[in-house]
Motif scaffolding. Structure first.
Motif, PDB file in Angstrom:
ATOM      1  N   ARG A  60       6.895  -0.400   7.493  1.00 52.48           N
ATOM      2  CA  ARG A  60       6.406   0.754   6.834  1.00 52.48           C
ATOM      3  C   ARG A  60       7.884   1.544   6.767  1.00 52.48           C
ATOM      4  O   ARG A  60       8.585   1.544   7.315  1.00 52.48           O
ATOM      5  CB  ARG A  60       5.194   1.517   7.760  1.00 52.48           C
ATOM      6  N   LEU A  97      -1.648   4.586  10.978  1.00 51.15           N
ATOM      7  CA  LEU A  97      -0.493   3.621  11.162  1.00 51.15           C
ATOM      8  C   LEU A  97       0.737   4.432  10.564  1.00 51.15           C
ATOM      9  O   LEU A  97       1.909   3.680  10.754  1.00 51.15           O
ATOM     10  CB  LEU A  97      -0.924   2.458  10.549  1.00 51.15           C
ATOM     11  N   ALA A 155       0.897  -4.565   4.254  1.00 52.58           N
ATOM     12  CA  ALA A 155      -0.361  -4.551   4.846  1.00 52.58           C
ATOM     13  C   ALA A 155      -0.722  -6.175   4.947  1.00 52.58           C
ATOM     14  O   ALA A 155      -1.062  -6.839   4.058  1.00 52.58           O
ATOM     15  CB  ALA A 155      -1.606  -3.977   4.322  1.00 52.58           C
ATOM     16  N   ASN A 182      -7.482  -0.200  12.637  1.00 56.18           N
ATOM     17  CA  ASN A 182      -6.496  -1.003  11.749  1.00 56.18           C
ATOM     18  C   ASN A 182      -5.449  -1.323  12.711  1.00 56.18           C
ATOM     19  O   ASN A 182      -5.176  -0.198  13.416  1.00 56.18           O
ATOM     20  CB  ASN A 182      -6.166  -0.303  10.700  1.00 56.18           C
ATOM     21  N   MET A 209      -9.913   5.380   5.849  1.00 55.01           N
ATOM     22  CA  MET A 209      -8.624   5.796   5.464  1.00 55.01           C
ATOM     23  C   MET A 209      -7.991   6.798   6.509  1.00 55.01           C
ATOM     24  O   MET A 209      -6.630   6.621   6.734  1.00 55.01           O
ATOM     25  CB  MET A 209      -8.992   6.974   4.253  1.00 55.01           C
ATOM     26  N   TYR A 224       3.782   0.526   2.652  1.00 61.41           N
ATOM     27  CA  TYR A 224       3.448  -0.420   3.731  1.00 61.41           C
ATOM     28  C   TYR A 224       3.049  -1.487   3.361  1.00 61.41           C
ATOM     29  O   TYR A 224       2.412  -1.700   2.346  1.00 61.41           O
ATOM     30  CB  TYR A 224       2.202   0.486   4.589  1.00 61.41           C
ATOM     31  N   GLY A 238      -9.298  -4.999   9.001  1.00 60.46           N
ATOM     32  CA  GLY A 238      -9.740  -3.855   9.855  1.00 60.46           C
ATOM     33  C   GLY A 238     -11.114  -3.860   9.754  1.00 60.46           C
ATOM     34  O   GLY A 238     -11.746  -4.512   9.013  1.00 60.46           O
ATOM     35  N   GLN A 272       0.769  -1.356   0.023  1.00 62.11           N
ATOM     36  CA  GLN A 272       0.078  -0.225   0.171  1.00 62.11           C
ATOM     37  C   GLN A 272       0.975   1.339  -0.084  1.00 62.11           C
ATOM     38  O   GLN A 272       1.847   1.367   0.747  1.00 62.11           O
ATOM     39  CB  GLN A 272      -0.982   0.077   1.295  1.00 62.11           C
ATOM     40  N   THR A 312      -3.163  -5.792   9.586  1.00 64.73           N
ATOM     41  CA  THR A 312      -4.219  -4.673   9.150  1.00 64.73           C
ATOM     42  C   THR A 312      -5.174  -4.954   7.967  1.00 64.73           C
ATOM     43  O   THR A 312      -6.198  -4.244   8.006  1.00 64.73           O
ATOM     44  CB  THR A 312      -3.102  -3.854   8.257  1.00 64.73           C
ATOM     45  N   SER A 328      -7.982   5.452   9.924  1.00 65.85           N
ATOM     46  CA  SER A 328      -7.140   4.646  10.589  1.00 65.85           C
ATOM     47  C   SER A 328      -5.793   4.254   9.848  1.00 65.85           C
ATOM     48  O   SER A 328      -4.927   3.659  10.370  1.00 65.85           O
ATOM     49  CB  SER A 328      -8.116   3.626  10.706  1.00 65.85           C
ATOM     50  N   LYS A 329      -5.784   4.074   8.252  1.00 62.77           N
ATOM     51  CA  LYS A 329      -4.798   3.649   7.739  1.00 62.77           C
ATOM     52  C   LYS A 329      -3.542   4.720   7.909  1.00 62.77           C
ATOM     53  O   LYS A 329      -2.326   4.414   8.062  1.00 62.77           O
ATOM     54  CB  LYS A 329      -4.846   3.384   6.449  1.00 62.77           C
ATOM     55  N   LYS A 330      -3.891   5.965   7.551  1.00 63.99           N
ATOM     56  CA  LYS A 330      -2.912   7.189   8.075  1.00 63.99           C
ATOM     57  C   LYS A 330      -2.228   7.038   9.415  1.00 63.99           C
ATOM     58  O   LYS A 330      -1.128   7.531   9.553  1.00 63.99           O
ATOM     59  CB  LYS A 330      -3.644   8.619   7.473  1.00 63.99           C
TER      60      LYS A 330
END
Length: 304
Positions: free
Chosen positions: A283, A215, A153, A275, A209, A151, A161, A79, A158, A211-213
């Motif tokens: 990452r 991480l 995932a 996530n 989105m 990243y 999620g 990702q 992850t 929650s991904k940011k």
């Protein structure tokens, strides 16, 4: 190398090669903030079995770095979170570059083939497919550089999620309950200690989105909003109290930290998503200027 003497196709190939090497680096070497936090948790741990597991994790990372081979057999779905300046000269070729870098790294590193075409149910054998790798874009005005968070995932952490939309009456207490329910029911499966990314927004997609940011933020960083930062601390204390320990085999801590990223919401909805990044939180962040000079902020001592 004088990049200015290269034509566009040669520049595309150069950046593809550099990104392939960066993907490889991310697969076998953890960022400094994660390494430091794992060492801190290991030193604080009193459970004998947990201390053995932390030592095994450290040895695993040492061997991966020496052999330049992935530290986990699941190298995940790649990702990319891209912030690209409007004047970056290869902005139109970035999708092609990133997809090509995943394919090249899959061969060279090697990475596991993790791209299965949905419904047709066949593995592409190239680690790329329709919509894979995932590329998320932001365009920056008056800039000629590009920042790329890379990243891996994993299928156990992850990728499973979860997100929902709460009614406003549930309030931020509902956000906390949602996160803790997820951690108590699933957290043990995601290879603790975890970095927990919590996204709050107006809908499932904005929360997911966010929650991904979350991480992508450094371990130990804090939300700039005081109330959100307070939630981070409270959630970290609450999840640690569960006592998952490394690999879920009990210990004094469950997480490396909790990061909350929030955006504005509709007055009648609270979108929330969770996530988790596993202990092998692979990452990295790389920044290119218009001449394809690069800087790696997560692995400062490494070059490609």
């Amino acid at each position: 190398m004088n990049v200015e003497t290269l034509n566009k196709a040669e520049k595309v190939q150069l950046m593809t090669d550099l990104m392939a090497k960066f993907v490889s680096l991310v697969s076998y070497k953890l960022p400094k903030d994660v390494e430091s936090k794992l060492k801190e948790l290991s030193e604080e741990e009193s459970n004998p079995l947990a201390k053995i597991i932390y030592r095994t994790m450290e040895e695993n990372q040492k061997r991966a770095s020496e052999l330049k081979r992935p530290s986990c057999q699941d190298t995940g779905v790649l990702q990319f979170f891209v912030k690209c300046g409007e004047d970056f000269p290869l902005i139109g070729q970035l999708d092609k570059i990133l997809k090509g870098s995943v394919y090249k790294s899959t061969i060279d590193t090697p990475l596991r083939h993790n791209s299965v075409e949905t419904f047709d149910e066949y593995n592409t054998g190239e680690n790329v497919g329709d919509g894979s790798p995932s590329i998320f874009w932001e365009i920056e005005e008056d800039s000629d550089k590009v920042e790329i968070y890379t990243y891996m995932a994993g299928g156990g952490c992850t990728l499973p999620g979860v997100a929902t939309v709460l009614m406003p009456g549930e309030g931020y207490e509902g956000v906390v309950k949602f996160v803790l329910d997820r951690m108590t029911s699933y957290g043990v499966n995601a290879c603790p200690p975890l970095l927990v990314g919590v996204g709050v927004g107006t809908s499932v997609e904005t929360a997911a989105m966010n929650s991904k940011k979350a991480l992508m933020r450094s371990v130990g960083s804090h939300n700039e909003n005081a109330n959100a930062a307070k939630m981070e601390r409270l959630l970290e204390d609450g999840i640690n109290a569960i006592g998952l320990g490394p690999q879920g085999l009990k210990g004094s801590k469950s997480v490396m930290g909790v990061n909350v990223v929030n955006t504005a919401r509709h007055p009648s909805t609270i979108g929330v998503a969770v996530n988790t990044g596993c202990w092998s939180h692979r990452r990295g962040k790389i920044t290119f200027d218009r001449h394809l000079n690069y800087e790696i902020s997560t692995h400062e001592e490494d070059t490609l």
